[in-house]
Write a protein that holds these residues in place. Structure first.
Motif, mmCIF file in Angstrom:
data_model
loop_
_atom_site.group_PDB
_atom_site.id
_atom_site.type_symbol
_atom_site.label_atom_id
_atom_site.label_comp_id
_atom_site.label_asym_id
_atom_site.label_seq_id
_atom_site.Cartn_x
_atom_site.Cartn_y
_atom_site.Cartn_z
ATOM 1 N N ALA A 2 5.836 5.986 3.991
ATOM 2 C CA ALA A 2 4.488 5.949 3.695
ATOM 3 C C ALA A 2 3.877 4.810 4.384
ATOM 4 C CB ALA A 2 4.335 5.828 2.237
ATOM 5 N N ASP A 3 4.637 4.114 5.292
ATOM 6 C CA ASP A 3 4.119 3.022 6.061
ATOM 7 C C ASP A 3 3.249 3.524 7.150
ATOM 8 O OD1 ASP A 3 6.510 2.691 4.931
ATOM 9 O OD2 ASP A 3 7.294 1.352 6.375
ATOM 10 N N SER A 4 2.983 4.776 7.223
ATOM 11 C CA SER A 4 2.238 5.324 8.335
ATOM 12 C C SER A 4 0.782 4.951 8.218
ATOM 13 C CB SER A 4 2.370 6.843 8.363
ATOM 14 O OG SER A 4 1.746 7.394 7.232
ATOM 15 N N LEU A 5 0.062 5.089 9.313
ATOM 16 C CA LEU A 5 -1.347 4.771 9.356
ATOM 17 C C LEU A 5 -2.090 5.981 9.880
ATOM 18 C CD1 LEU A 5 -0.801 1.379 11.027
ATOM 19 C CD2 LEU A 5 -1.554 1.678 8.707
ATOM 20 N N GLY A 140 -11.125 2.603 0.847
ATOM 21 C CA GLY A 140 -9.851 3.188 1.257
ATOM 22 C C GLY A 140 -9.145 2.342 2.293
ATOM 23 N N MET A 141 -9.930 1.752 3.193
ATOM 24 C CA MET A 141 -9.349 0.886 4.222
ATOM 25 C C MET A 141 -8.731 -0.372 3.603
ATOM 26 S SD MET A 141 -9.801 2.446 7.081
ATOM 27 C CE MET A 141 -9.383 3.825 6.029
ATOM 28 N N ILE A 142 -9.411 -0.933 2.617
ATOM 29 C CA ILE A 142 -8.879 -2.126 1.951
ATOM 30 C C ILE A 142 -7.593 -1.784 1.193
ATOM 31 C CG2 ILE A 142 -9.324 -3.776 0.087
ATOM 32 C CD1 ILE A 142 -12.160 -3.983 0.988
ATOM 33 N N THR A 143 -7.572 -0.603 0.583
ATOM 34 C CA THR A 143 -6.351 -0.164 -0.097
ATOM 35 C C THR A 143 -5.188 -0.066 0.880
ATOM 36 O OG1 THR A 143 -7.649 1.092 -1.712
ATOM 37 C CG2 THR A 143 -5.326 1.676 -1.478
ATOM 38 N N LEU A 290 4.234 3.418 -3.597
ATOM 39 C CA LEU A 290 3.624 4.452 -4.421
ATOM 40 C C LEU A 290 2.189 4.732 -3.997
ATOM 41 C CD1 LEU A 290 5.018 3.414 -7.920
ATOM 42 C CD2 LEU A 290 5.658 5.433 -6.586
ATOM 43 N N LEU A 291 1.483 3.719 -3.502
ATOM 44 C CA LEU A 291 0.145 3.935 -2.959
ATOM 45 C C LEU A 291 0.204 4.897 -1.780
ATOM 46 C CD1 LEU A 291 -1.684 0.468 -2.951
ATOM 47 C CD2 LEU A 291 -2.538 2.603 -3.928
ATOM 48 N N PHE A 292 1.136 4.632 -0.870
ATOM 49 C CA PHE A 292 1.280 5.497 0.292
ATOM 50 C C PHE A 292 1.724 6.897 -0.134
ATOM 51 C CE2 PHE A 292 2.461 1.334 2.513
ATOM 52 C CZ PHE A 292 1.136 1.081 2.816
ATOM 53 N N MET A 293 2.585 6.957 -1.140
ATOM 54 C CA MET A 293 3.066 8.255 -1.606
ATOM 55 C C MET A 293 1.949 9.041 -2.291
ATOM 56 S SD MET A 293 6.825 7.124 -3.063
ATOM 57 C CE MET A 293 7.217 8.743 -3.727
ATOM 58 N N TRP A 294 0.980 8.332 -2.858
ATOM 59 C CA TRP A 294 -0.105 9.027 -3.529
ATOM 60 C C TRP A 294 -1.092 9.637 -2.537
ATOM 61 C CZ3 TRP A 294 -0.629 10.995 -8.110
ATOM 62 C CH2 TRP A 294 -1.886 11.414 -8.534
ATOM 63 N N MET A 295 -1.200 9.061 -1.353
ATOM 64 C CA MET A 295 -2.165 9.553 -0.379
ATOM 65 C C MET A 295 -1.959 11.024 -0.040
ATOM 66 S SD MET A 295 -4.339 7.238 0.087
ATOM 67 C CE MET A 295 -4.567 5.472 -0.118
ATOM 68 N N PRO A 296 -0.719 11.500 0.175
ATOM 69 C CA PRO A 296 -0.542 12.940 0.409
ATOM 70 C C PRO A 296 -0.978 13.782 -0.787
ATOM 71 C CG PRO A 296 1.404 11.734 1.098
ATOM 72 C CD PRO A 296 0.532 10.766 0.373
#
Length: 408
Positions: A2-5, A140-143, A290-296
């Motif tokens: 989830a480290d993707s950008l 969203g960018m700050i997150t 978990l933040l990155f995992m929530w994005m999908p």
């Protein structure tokens, strides 16, 4: 992981989503038994001199992880003495080097994901079209930025150089977008100034800590800051995903912030159980993941509510997201980092490939594109599992996964 950008182009959709994806590690020689000891070889009874192994390990066996449990995910790794067959030393070192190169290579697809948004923002600014920048949500960018900073600190502690570079690139590229939003008056100036201070402090502190030049008290303060910030943002983002089906409220983030501050305070006061400080120490990395995992999940929820939005997604962008996160999987598995592996696999399957599946079902991509992505993904994950098991001389890849989840 989830480290993707990934930032969908503002021109394509107004519902743009942003997604990403303790102490200094001692030298390997310190982690080995005393020179007078001996080490039993895996699967055999012959003993070998630890002195000779120690001298060799300094140049050929970088510090690698023993299988680690979730609460110990952020602890720097000891030399993996249990499972490595030192007769197979060459293949171990080669796979170590190759997985690190895979992680470094992930920078390319992640950078290609960001550049179109940065270029489009620049063109709109030069044309005086500031309104177009309002389609990119600065919250969203700050997150995303907070997530990258948390993971940057996580990997800097573990001396995972290539992963540090990935997260640093994420911080810088996201900050460039935020700066463009501030110039275009799509982000309030006070919030931009505060964000700039946090970014500058985060980069400097992580750099100093990576090179063992930072006072431990200052570093602990930084860790407490990103822990409280990440834990506050996560439930708020999860709650906001389902607005207006649930009331719009800042209560989840506020409650989480109070809990985070109380947890950090109790951790420093010594009033928690033995596992308490470990849990608090692992929060920042896990909340970022978990933040990155929530994005999908958020993206798929949006697709479910508005199927036409899927037409605004680029198949190439989704493929790049899948590639970037997929390149991180072998390294996370090799060093037995459950947090990193979980985030990378999730982003690969549910963000990159998940959106490709949605696009195929809605017939916005061809069958050939879908099949190529599917076969490539299965082959890549299968190769990573097979090679890891071969390096550790296991009979089944399932043992590698068992070590990853449960430890040795």
């Amino acid at each position: 992981m989830a480290d993707s950008l990934f930032l969908p182009l503002a021109a394509k959709s107004s519902n743009a989503h942003s997604s990403l994806f303790f102490r200094n590690c001692p030298s390997p020689s310190r982690l080995l038994p005393p020179k007078s000891s001996s080490l039993l070889l895996h699967g055999g009874e012959k003993k070998i001199s630890v002195l000779g192994l120690s001298l060799y390990s300094r140049v050929s066996l970088p510090h690698r992880a023993a299988p680690i449990r979730a609460l110990d995910s952020d602890v720097p790794h000891p030399l993996h003495k249990g499972s490595v067959n030192f007769k197979n030393r060459k293949s171990y070192v080669e796979w170590d080097s190759l997985t690190a190169k895979f992680t470094g290579a992930a920078n390319l697809p992640f950078l290609l994901l960001q550049l179109p948004q940065i270029i489009l923002n620049a063109r709109n600014l030069m044309a005086g079209n500031k309104t177009a920048l309002l389609a990119v949500p600065w919250l969203g960018m700050i997150t995303a930025l907070l997530g990258n900073l948390s993971l940057l600190s996580y990997f800097a502690k573990k001396r995972e150089t290539e992963a540090v570079v990935v997260q640093t690139l994420g911080v810088i590229s996201t900050f460039v977008v935020i700066s463009q939003l501030a110039v275009g008056e799509a982000m309030p100036l006070p919030q931009y100034v505060a964000t700039s201070v946090v970014v500058a402090a985060g980069l400097i502190l992580n750099f100093l800590n990576y090179y063992s030049m930072l006072n431990s008290t200052i570093w602990q303060f930084w860790e407490d800051f990103i822990t409280a910030g990440g834990l506050s943002v996560l439930p708020q983002i999860m709650w906001s995903t389902f607005v207006p089906y649930i009331p719009n409220s800042i209560l989840p983030g506020s409650i989480a912030f109070v809990v985070a501050v109380a947890s950090v305070t109790l951790s420093h006061s010594g009033k928690l159980s033995e596992k308490g400080p470990k849990f608090i120490g692992a929060i920042s990395g896990w909340t970022a993941t978990l933040l990155f995992m929530w994005m999908p999940v958020s993206q798929m929820w949006t697709n479910f509510l508005n199927p036409d939005n899927i037409k605004g997604l680029s198949a190439i962008s989704m493929l790049l997201a899948m590639l970037g996160n997929g390149l991180l999987i072998p390294r996370a598995l090799f060093i037995r980092d459950l947090m990193w592996f979980t985030g990378s696999l999730w982003a690969t399957l549910f963000y990159g490939y998940g959106n490709i599946v949605c696009m195929y079902l809605l017939k916005t991509i061809s069958l050939e594109f879908f099949l190529a992505a599917t076969v490539g993904l299965i082959a890549w994950i299968g190769m990573a599992l097979w090679r890891d098991a071969a390096v550790y001389r296991y009979n089944s890849p399932l043992r590698s996964l068992k070590e990853l989840v449960f430890g040795s």
